[in-house]
Write a protein that holds these residues in place. Structure first.
Motif, PDB file in Angstrom:
ATOM      1  N   PRO A  33       0.126  -0.959   0.088  1.00 50.21           N
ATOM      2  CA  PRO A  33      -0.225  -0.058  -0.040  1.00 50.21           C
ATOM      3  C   PRO A  33       0.566   1.517  -0.268  1.00 50.21           C
ATOM      4  CG  PRO A  33      -0.706  -1.789   1.901  1.00 50.21           C
ATOM      5  CD  PRO A  33       0.791  -2.294   1.033  1.00 50.21           C
ATOM      6  N   LEU A  34       1.807   1.372   0.509  1.00 48.91           N
ATOM      7  CA  LEU A  34       2.574   2.180   0.434  1.00 48.91           C
ATOM      8  C   LEU A  34       2.604   3.070  -0.860  1.00 48.91           C
ATOM      9  CD1 LEU A  34       5.966   1.938   2.535  1.00 48.91           C
ATOM     10  CD2 LEU A  34       4.225   2.967   3.134  1.00 48.91           C
ATOM     11  N   LEU A  39      -0.540   5.975   0.396  1.00 52.85           N
ATOM     12  CA  LEU A  39       0.454   7.793  -0.459  1.00 52.85           C
ATOM     13  C   LEU A  39      -0.510   8.155  -0.191  1.00 52.85           C
ATOM     14  CD1 LEU A  39       2.924   8.342  -1.608  1.00 52.85           C
ATOM     15  CD2 LEU A  39       2.563   7.761  -4.296  1.00 52.85           C
ATOM     16  N   LEU A  40      -1.889   7.557  -0.852  1.00 56.28           N
ATOM     17  CA  LEU A  40      -2.543   8.049  -1.555  1.00 56.28           C
ATOM     18  C   LEU A  40      -3.687   8.862  -0.051  1.00 56.28           C
ATOM     19  CD1 LEU A  40      -4.408   6.215  -4.448  1.00 56.28           C
ATOM     20  CD2 LEU A  40      -3.969   8.798  -4.743  1.00 56.28           C
ATOM     21  N   GLY A  41      -3.758   8.236   1.013  1.00 59.26           N
ATOM     22  CA  GLY A  41      -3.777   8.568   2.017  1.00 59.26           C
ATOM     23  C   GLY A  41      -5.217   8.349   2.678  1.00 59.26           C
ATOM     24  N   THR A  42      -5.711   7.535   1.568  1.00 57.83           N
ATOM     25  CA  THR A  42      -6.569   7.039   1.906  1.00 57.83           C
ATOM     26  C   THR A  42      -6.302   5.465   2.583  1.00 57.83           C
ATOM     27  OG1 THR A  42      -6.282   5.027  -0.173  1.00 57.83           O
ATOM     28  CG2 THR A  42      -7.730   7.334  -0.402  1.00 57.83           C
ATOM     29  N   ALA A  46      -2.643   2.516  10.777  1.00 54.85           N
ATOM     30  CA  ALA A  46      -2.395   1.073  11.470  1.00 54.85           C
ATOM     31  C   ALA A  46      -3.306   0.412  10.555  1.00 54.85           C
ATOM     32  CB  ALA A  46      -3.737   1.776  12.582  1.00 54.85           C
ATOM     33  N   GLY A  47      -3.518   1.196   9.666  1.00 58.45           N
ATOM     34  CA  GLY A  47      -4.861   0.164   8.465  1.00 58.45           C
ATOM     35  C   GLY A  47      -3.724  -0.424   7.419  1.00 58.45           C
ATOM     36  N   SER A 149      -0.532   7.134  -8.927  1.00 62.09           N
ATOM     37  CA  SER A 149      -1.381   7.501  -7.428  1.00 62.09           C
ATOM     38  C   SER A 149      -1.144   9.513  -6.543  1.00 62.09           C
ATOM     39  CB  SER A 149      -0.160   7.399  -6.510  1.00 62.09           C
ATOM     40  OG  SER A 149      -1.094   5.775  -5.996  1.00 62.09           O
ATOM     41  N   ALA A 150       0.538   9.613  -8.030  1.00 58.14           N
ATOM     42  CA  ALA A 150       0.464  11.476  -7.785  1.00 58.14           C
ATOM     43  C   ALA A 150      -0.301  12.319  -8.257  1.00 58.14           C
ATOM     44  CB  ALA A 150       1.774  11.105  -8.701  1.00 58.14           C
ATOM     45  N   LEU A 151      -0.578  11.156  -9.700  1.00 57.73           N
ATOM     46  CA  LEU A 151      -1.959  12.272 -10.358  1.00 57.73           C
ATOM     47  C   LEU A 151      -3.529  13.153  -9.686  1.00 57.73           C
ATOM     48  CD1 LEU A 151      -2.350  10.184 -13.570  1.00 57.73           C
ATOM     49  CD2 LEU A 151      -0.860  12.450 -13.492  1.00 57.73           C
TER      50      LEU A 151
END
Lengths: 392, 113
Positions: A33-34, A39-42, A46-47, A149-151
């Motif tokens: 998920p990194l 990275l997106l913050g979703t 903890a997640g 993810s950066a878009l």
């Protein structure tokens, strides 16, 4: 992942003795998920933990936050950076690796980013702002995922790779082309070529000089070109390393008390063949399970064809087995685009498959590979044929 | 005990496939997947994988297990137990009964193991 799996499998397999995980990051977390949700913050810290903090307590697994710097294998003692010493009857090395740096001038700049840890992801996210120029060097799995993810942050993304398209060995030509073509469609600027130097000016802007003479300016540079296995502990113990700590098929090193798993380990088969070192998530899990079984003297689990996935630009990519090698490639299309590709080995057995949003395809292919089920190339290519039926 | 929901007839859900009962009908706030397993029996779990967003009904059913279509986590259809990573948390089970050829789902009633 590998070390955590050893602990989880030891308990699952009935081991009641003491289990201690030593990790500089403390509670182990999942890395895939990194480059995506984290990275997106979703998903937050903890997640992405591999298990909740309570679980370790419930399972009586001790976590020591610290960095191991030396191993004395005969006595089973691990020495930490702060001088602490921890002794076990058996020691499993699950040291992973560090992001490979570009071997060019400026490749070692502290400001050149990498993505291996949660802190790396936090640092990268902090750079992602509307209009910020992000240059990504390496368009493999991590590079492509970060570009995607950066878009949503509004960043201007340049994706640089000497190969066009990259990932052919992983997914074959047809899907590699399709996946690489998605980048410009979604607004990523794709540059094919090799960087020769990186400089940073006083304003914090990086200048990537390309072999073509072109220079690419960026506010942030991320390099995603693979990892270097972390084998210093094994070396401190006098164990054999060769692009990974050498282990047998039970993940044991030449020292009977020491095992190695995951990215940092490399298997030498009983017949002397040295396998390629694998860096995928599932490999970490599988080698952890094998080591746990071996530690307990249990029958070793059998693992099927290797599998990986990648998520980018809203599509789900999966691959199983190997798309690299001799044989015949068969393409199954959907809506006029390649959707699933298969590689049959020279004997006609399925050796690898990859899919973009392929649904059951890769799961079916995995069973066909593992069970050596004979397949008809025409059926593999025919989108009307249910692959599940071919795998049963 | 909550009201049974008629999911369909036994013939409507082929062995090795699943049908989703949407949250509007389940009343539990969650979609529920009803699986026709390879042991011939019907089982129900919350449809969403406990790892990330994915529909278990679209997963690969083998024996009495389902494998998530996204990241290959496997769950026991009987108990909901997460059998391998990346899933860690069990999927919630719901009781299913077959009566007169009809598949009946009892949302929020645990499956009997």
């Amino acid at each position: 992942m590998a070390g955590f799996t050893v602990a989880k499998e030891l308990r699952g397999r009935g081991f009641a003795g003491a289990v201690t995980i030593i990790d500089p990051a403390g509670v182990p977390y999942d890395r895939p998920p990194l480059s995506k949700d984290y990275l997106l913050g979703t998903r937050d810290q903890a997640g992405i933990q591999l298990a909740a903090g309570d679980w370790f307590k419930d399972q009586d697994i001790t976590i020591i936050t610290g960095t191991a710097v030396a191993l004395e294998p005969d006595v089973g003692t691990v020495v930490l950076e702060d001088g602490r010493e921890i002794t076990g009857d058996r020691v499993v090395l699950a040291t992973g690796g560090t992001a490979r740096r570009l071997p060019i001038p400026g490749g070692d700049l502290e400001s050149v980013l990498e993505l291996r840890t949660r802190e790396d992801a936090d640092r990268l996210r902090a750079m992602l702002k509307p209009g910020a120029r992000l240059a990504i060097i390496g368009a493999g799995l991590i590079g492509a995922e970060v570009a995607s993810s950066a878009l949503p942050f509004g960043a201007d993304v340049v994706l640089i790779d000497p190969q066009d398209p990259p990932l052919i060995p992983a997914v074959g030509h047809e899907l590699a082309n399709r996946l690489h073509a998605m980048h410009p469609e979604r607004g990523v600027d794709v540059v094919t070529g090799a960087p020769v130097a990186i400089t940073a000016d006083d304003g914090g802007t990086h200048h990537i000089e390309m072999v073509s003479g072109e220079t690419i300016a960026a506010d942030a540079v991320l390099v995603g070109i693979g990892i270097i296995p972390e084998t210093r502990l094994a070396e401190s113990a006098g164990l054999e390393t060769d692009n990974g700590t050498i282990v047998d098929e039970s993940q044991r090193t030449a020292h009977p008390k020491v095992y190695a798993v995951g990215d940092s380990s490399r298997i030498r088969r009983a017949d002397g063949t040295l396998l390629r070192r694998a860096e995928h998530w599932e490999h970490a899990m599988n080698t952890g399970a094998t080591a746990a079984a071996a530690l307990l003297g249990q029958e070793l689990p059998r693992h099927g064809a290797s599998w990986f996935w990648s998520d980018r630009h809203g599509v789900h990519v999966e691959g199983v087995g190997s798309m690299a090698g001799e044989g015949t490639v068969i393409v199954r299309e959907k809506d006029g685009e390649p959707s699933v590709v298969f590689r049959l080995d020279p004997e006609g057995f399925l050796a690898g498959a990859a899919a973009v949003d392929g649904g059951f395809a890769v799961r079916a292919a995995r069973r066909i590979i593992d069970r050596r089920i004979p397949v008809d190339p025409a059926q593999l290519a025919d989108p009307m044929v249910d692959l599940r039926k071919l795998a049963r | 005990m909550s009201e049974a929901i008629k999911v369909g007839t036994v013939d409507e859900i082929d062995e090795g496939t699943a049908k989703v009962v949407p949250s509007e009908e389940t009343g539990t706030g969650e979609d529920i997947a009803v699986f026709h397993a390879e042991d011939g029996n019907f089982y129900a779990l919350n449809d969403e994988c406990t790892h990330e967003t994915a529909s278990l009904a679209e997963g690969w059913i083998e024996g009495v297990e389902v494998e998530c279509p996204m990241h290959s986590a496997r769950f026991s259809l009987k108990t909901g137990e997460a059998l391998c990573m990346p899933a860690f948390i069990a999927a919630r089970t719901h009781k299913v009964e077959v009566k007169d050829g009809e598949v009946l789902l009892f949302p929020n009633v645990n499956a009997e193991v």
